[in-house]
Design a protein around this motif. Structure first.
Motif, PDB file in Angstrom:
ATOM      1  N   LEU A 106      32.840  15.178 -18.369  1.00  0.00           N
ATOM      2  CA  LEU A 106      32.340  15.862 -19.559  1.00  0.00           C
ATOM      3  C   LEU A 106      31.308  16.919 -19.166  1.00  0.00           C
ATOM      4  O   LEU A 106      31.258  18.006 -19.760  1.00  0.00           O
ATOM      5  CB  LEU A 106      31.723  14.866 -20.534  1.00  0.00           C
ATOM      6  N   ALA A 107      30.489  16.611 -18.160  1.00  0.00           N
ATOM      7  CA  ALA A 107      29.477  17.566 -17.696  1.00  0.00           C
ATOM      8  C   ALA A 107      30.127  18.790 -17.059  1.00  0.00           C
ATOM      9  O   ALA A 107      29.685  19.925 -17.262  1.00  0.00           O
ATOM     10  CB  ALA A 107      28.536  16.888 -16.712  1.00  0.00           C
ATOM     11  N   ILE A 108      31.175  18.568 -16.290  1.00  0.00           N
ATOM     12  CA  ILE A 108      31.894  19.681 -15.668  1.00  0.00           C
ATOM     13  C   ILE A 108      32.471  20.589 -16.751  1.00  0.00           C
ATOM     14  O   ILE A 108      32.408  21.819 -16.647  1.00  0.00           O
ATOM     15  CB  ILE A 108      33.008  19.149 -14.741  1.00  0.00           C
ATOM     16  N   GLN A 111      29.690  22.600 -18.288  1.00  0.00           N
ATOM     17  CA  GLN A 111      29.289  23.677 -17.382  1.00  0.00           C
ATOM     18  C   GLN A 111      30.292  24.825 -17.426  1.00  0.00           C
ATOM     19  O   GLN A 111      29.917  26.000 -17.443  1.00  0.00           O
ATOM     20  CB  GLN A 111      29.148  23.130 -15.954  1.00  0.00           C
ATOM     21  N   GLU A 112      31.579  24.480 -17.475  1.00  0.00           N
ATOM     22  CA  GLU A 112      32.612  25.518 -17.525  1.00  0.00           C
ATOM     23  C   GLU A 112      32.531  26.311 -18.829  1.00  0.00           C
ATOM     24  O   GLU A 112      32.740  27.527 -18.831  1.00  0.00           O
ATOM     25  CB  GLU A 112      33.987  24.866 -17.385  1.00  0.00           C
ATOM     26  N   VAL A 113      32.241  25.640 -19.922  1.00  0.00           N
ATOM     27  CA  VAL A 113      32.176  26.307 -21.228  1.00  0.00           C
ATOM     28  C   VAL A 113      30.947  27.206 -21.329  1.00  0.00           C
ATOM     29  O   VAL A 113      31.030  28.345 -21.800  1.00  0.00           O
ATOM     30  CB  VAL A 113      32.158  25.265 -22.364  1.00  0.00           C
ATOM     31  N   THR A 114      29.802  26.700 -20.892  1.00  0.00           N
ATOM     32  CA  THR A 114      28.540  27.426 -21.076  1.00  0.00           C
ATOM     33  C   THR A 114      28.186  28.360 -19.924  1.00  0.00           C
ATOM     34  O   THR A 114      27.386  29.279 -20.107  1.00  0.00           O
ATOM     35  CB  THR A 114      27.382  26.433 -21.251  1.00  0.00           C
ATOM     36  N   GLY A 115      28.792  28.102 -18.750  1.00  0.00           N
ATOM     37  CA  GLY A 115      28.403  28.875 -17.574  1.00  0.00           C
ATOM     38  C   GLY A 115      27.038  28.481 -17.056  1.00  0.00           C
ATOM     39  O   GLY A 115      26.415  29.202 -16.249  1.00  0.00           O
ATOM     40  N   SER A 227      36.605  12.930 -25.273  1.00  0.00           N
ATOM     41  CA  SER A 227      37.410  13.715 -24.337  1.00  0.00           C
ATOM     42  C   SER A 227      36.709  15.012 -23.971  1.00  0.00           C
ATOM     43  O   SER A 227      35.714  15.409 -24.596  1.00  0.00           O
ATOM     44  CB  SER A 227      38.771  14.040 -24.959  1.00  0.00           C
ATOM     45  N   ARG A 228      37.265  15.680 -22.989  1.00  0.00           N
ATOM     46  CA  ARG A 228      36.730  16.966 -22.573  1.00  0.00           C
ATOM     47  C   ARG A 228      36.934  18.017 -23.663  1.00  0.00           C
ATOM     48  O   ARG A 228      36.098  18.913 -23.841  1.00  0.00           O
ATOM     49  CB  ARG A 228      37.404  17.406 -21.260  1.00  0.00           C
ATOM     50  N   LYS A 232      34.281  20.682 -25.348  1.00  0.00           N
ATOM     51  CA  LYS A 232      34.577  22.121 -25.418  1.00  0.00           C
ATOM     52  C   LYS A 232      34.463  22.631 -26.855  1.00  0.00           C
ATOM     53  O   LYS A 232      33.813  23.670 -27.104  1.00  0.00           O
ATOM     54  CB  LYS A 232      35.985  22.389 -24.881  1.00  0.00           C
ATOM     55  N   ASP A 233      35.075  21.923 -27.789  1.00  0.00           N
ATOM     56  CA  ASP A 233      35.035  22.345 -29.190  1.00  0.00           C
ATOM     57  C   ASP A 233      33.611  22.310 -29.740  1.00  0.00           C
ATOM     58  O   ASP A 233      33.176  23.223 -30.448  1.00  0.00           O
ATOM     59  CB  ASP A 233      35.944  21.441 -30.038  1.00  0.00           C
ATOM     60  N   PHE A 234      32.870  21.261 -29.409  1.00  0.00           N
ATOM     61  CA  PHE A 234      31.515  21.101 -29.908  1.00  0.00           C
ATOM     62  C   PHE A 234      30.598  22.216 -29.433  1.00  0.00           C
ATOM     63  O   PHE A 234      29.858  22.807 -30.226  1.00  0.00           O
ATOM     64  CB  PHE A 234      30.970  19.728 -29.453  1.00  0.00           C
TER      65      PHE A 234
END
Length: 242
Positions: A106-108, A111-115, A227-228, A232-234
């Protein structure tokens, strides 16, 4: 007439009693299932060599105003065997041949969503390998002033405006290592977003614990993620996608 009335009343009482019994039974079954899936290995799960288990994803560049900090039991437990069961519910998950804890995945994603930067919360005093042992350890730590020594440290949190804390919900509370992390730094004026990995217990007392540890921070509405995609949606809806 009176006999008929009495019979109807008795019939209604029986229905109420039967309904109560059914509800209590279902609650016990569901609760027992959640407890088992959370704290005990799945005998049908795949095994993975311990050498293929992630030691924790970390990337701290200082170039982002978002920090994703997470605690995963997978990065903080003792491994005595050469292989480990991949528990399908809440612990170890295999992706591309590597074992990750749910919180780490979930952390990965966050990180991918927010950069943002990603940082694992890791302790010197590792948790027992078995779920029963980890459960007992957490039970002895929760609600106390005990804090654990961390093995990884950030030079500064000054550049971060938003801190996303990802943690497993253990008995409706955050693991003590998360509190150790929160109390190590000054998060005054920063927005802290809690995300738990609980499948049924929600955020637990996490938001309240964060507020107590960081009284001058803003604790935003959080997420109990399954889930991941949930993460991402949140975060996208929160306006944190880069």
């Amino acid at each position: 007439m009176e006999n008929s009335t009495v019979k109807r009343k008795m019939s209604r009482r029986k229905k109420v009693v039967i309904t109560v019994i059914i509800v209590v039974s279902l609650t016990a079954i569901i609760g027992g299932g959640i407890f088992y899936c959370t704290f005990f290995p799945n005998p049908f799960a795949k095994k993975i060599p311990v050498s293929d288990i992630s030691v924790g994803a970390m990337s701290v560049t200082g170039g982002s105003n978002v920090l994703v900090a997470y605690f995963s039991l997978t990065n903080n437990r003792i491994y005595t065997a050469d292989e480990m069961d991949a528990v399908a519910s809440a612990s170890l998950k295999i992706e591309d041949g590597t074992g990750y804890g749910h919180a780490e995945l979930l952390a990965i994603t966050a990180q991918e969503v927010t950069g943002g930067d990603i940082f694992p919360i890791k302790v010197n005093a590792l948790y027992p390998e078995t779920y029963g042992g980890a459960f007992d350890r957490h039970h002895s730590e929760m609600g106390t002033s005990m804090r654990l020594e961390l093995t990884e440290h950030l030079e500064s949190v000054e550049n971060y405006d938003t801190v996303i804390i990802i943690y497993p919900n253990w008995l409706s509370s955050m693991p003590v290592p998360v509190l150790s992390f929160l109390e190590e730094y000054d998060f005054s004026g920063k927005t802290i977003i809690p995300i738990s990995t609980s499948q049924a217990l929600g955020l637990g007392s996490g938001p309240e614990q964060i507020a107590a540890a960081c009284p001058d921070a803003v604790v935003a509405d959080g997420l109990s993620a399954r889930s991941r995609d949930d993460v991402k949606d949140f975060l996208t809806k929160a306006g944190l996608a880069e």
